[in-house]
Every structure is written in structure tokens, then in C-alpha cells.
Design an enzyme around this catalytic site. Sequence first.
Site, PDB file in Angstrom:
ATOM      1  N   THR A 129       3.460 -41.067  38.960  1.00 34.95           N
ATOM      2  CA  THR A 129       4.019 -41.895  40.060  1.00 34.95           C
ATOM      3  C   THR A 129       5.368 -41.659  40.075  1.00 34.95           C
ATOM      4  OG1 THR A 129       2.055 -43.140  40.028  1.00 34.95           O
ATOM      5  CG2 THR A 129       3.872 -43.877  40.975  1.00 34.95           C
ATOM      6  N   GLY A 187      -5.453 -45.483  43.256  1.00 33.71           N
ATOM      7  CA  GLY A 187      -4.931 -45.960  41.939  1.00 33.71           C
ATOM      8  C   GLY A 187      -4.144 -47.322  42.197  1.00 33.71           C
ATOM      9  N   GLY A 229      -3.143 -45.544  35.991  1.00 31.68           N
ATOM     10  CA  GLY A 229      -3.298 -46.294  37.148  1.00 31.68           C
ATOM     11  C   GLY A 229      -4.403 -47.436  37.211  1.00 31.68           C
TER      12      GLY A 229
END
Length: 310
Positions: free
Chosen positions: A167, A197, A221
Site C-alpha cells: 500500500t 483489505g 492488511g
Amino acid sequence: MLPVVVVHGGAGHVPRERSEMSISGVCSAARAGYAVLQGGGSSMDAVVEAVSQLENNPSFNAGCGSVLNINGDVEMDAFVMDGKTLGNGAVSTVRNIANPIQLARLVMDKTNHACLTAEGANRFARSMGVPEVPQESLITEYSRWRWKQNLEPDANPVECQMGKMGTVGAVAVDSEGNVACATSTGGILNKMEGRVGDTPCIGCGGYADNQIGAVSTTGHGEAIMKVVLARLILFHMEQGQSVEAASDLGLACMKSRVAGLGGVITVDPQGHWTARFNSLQMAWAAAQSDTLHYGLYAGERFTQSIDETQ
């Protein structure tokens, strides 16, 4: 101290041959967000601009460069939050959108909802005039190669999750002391179709509150969701902890309780900031007082003038 913007390119393992690209990418994103702030833009404007830059950079797992799900498709999540109003917007499992973070902001600004998902999110995008792009334009050769490698029966599940940068995100404080966060991701490599997630879940992938600060998270996540990591860190700040101590406490809790690894970027309304992680690496950069700070390994920080990085 103000304004300030901090960005991350994802916690995990950055292959040696890709480390220079990841550092360059987060530095460029931090410069872009800082330019918005210097021009009088809001913290929300700044974080959306910074994350859009990361989504457009194929070095990162967001937008162009997103990892692929088990079917070899791209499904993306994104989240924004405004610390002044507690307004927030998110999208999950969207396809064929170049900049999911901009769509998440439209959810916040143009609807009464907090999150739109899948085809509903794409339909909303069309109603807002957001162009769809061919899926192939979001898939890099590297992502396709990683997907194929992890289809093998002996593929390591931890490598599936952390082997590619995770991310991306940004936090910022503008000249008026307003905080904001933005987080965007392609998710976990070879994930099940439809998997959502932490990123679009408020308090997990990010949180922003002018009374406390702002956080953007990255890493495992499902582990982040179990401890509601972003809000947990802000809870510690409410109790008087510094941005560094609160971030470390949140990450330590996630590791001890659910064996989760990851990283965070955190700011408070006064402009104190940090980038902390317990994974092997996390590319990050921060711009403040016309100075750029950046790093990749724990305890590492390089500093130079913003002008030197042009």
C-alpha cells in the site's frame, strides 16, 4: 513547522534492483504534495496529489503497477479522510480506474456515503465523468511475472503478501493546521477475487482528526484490520504519546497480538511527523521547511534541500 507532507511507498521487501526507483518515487510524490501546500492548497489537496503521483508510478502497488489477484486481474482500494470535518471516502475492488484515490475523494465530496465498492464504484465513477482505462494499462511486466511465480504450488504465502511493495499513502498538515490522510493499494498479490483489505476501512488504512493527528498504514492488511492500527496509534497520541512513541506502540501491538508486520506515517497538527515500520523496509519521504527527508531502512534518514531534488 507547517506545512508538512509525509508519504510512504509500502512496507515489505524492496528488491535491490528496485530500491532506487522506490526512493525516487516517494521523493517525487512528497515534492508534489509539498508544492500544493506551498501554493496555499489544503492538506486534503496535498495528500491526494501525492498519492496520485504514486498511483501513476509503476514502481508501486497502487494504480499502474498494482499486484494481480488470483485470476490475474487488478482490483484496487483507496481511502481519504479530512481531519477538519472527519469527512471520509473510500472505494474497494474497483477496476479500470487510473487513480482510485481521486475517486475516493469524489465519494467523500459528492455522496452521503463512506465507501462504494466494485461495479457500484465504477458506475459512480462514470457518472462523475471519470474515464475508465484498459486493465492492461495498469498491469506491468513485473506484476505479471510476480503473479505467475506465486501461482506455483510451492509459493511462499508470506512472499505473496510482502514480496512486492505494499500500500502507498500520504499524510499532511497545511498552514492552517488541518490534517488529512490518503491511502491506496492494489492489495495482496494473488489475493482471492473480491478481497478487501485494510485500506478502505476507516481507522485501519488511515484516520485523520484535527484534534489528534493523521496516520496512513501499510503492511499485512488483515493484521492491520484486527487491531484497527491507524486509530490505535491516534489513541496513544490522545494519551499524550509522541508521534514516534504512538506509532511504535501500535506496530508492537500488531506484531505481538497477531504477528503482523507493517509500517505507518504519522503527523500531529503542530507538524511533528514520523515514518516507522517493523518490516524489512519501507520507502518514505517527508517535506517540511523546504527540506526533503527520506529513507528505506529502519533508522535511516537522508536530508537535502527541496531544490536539490528537482
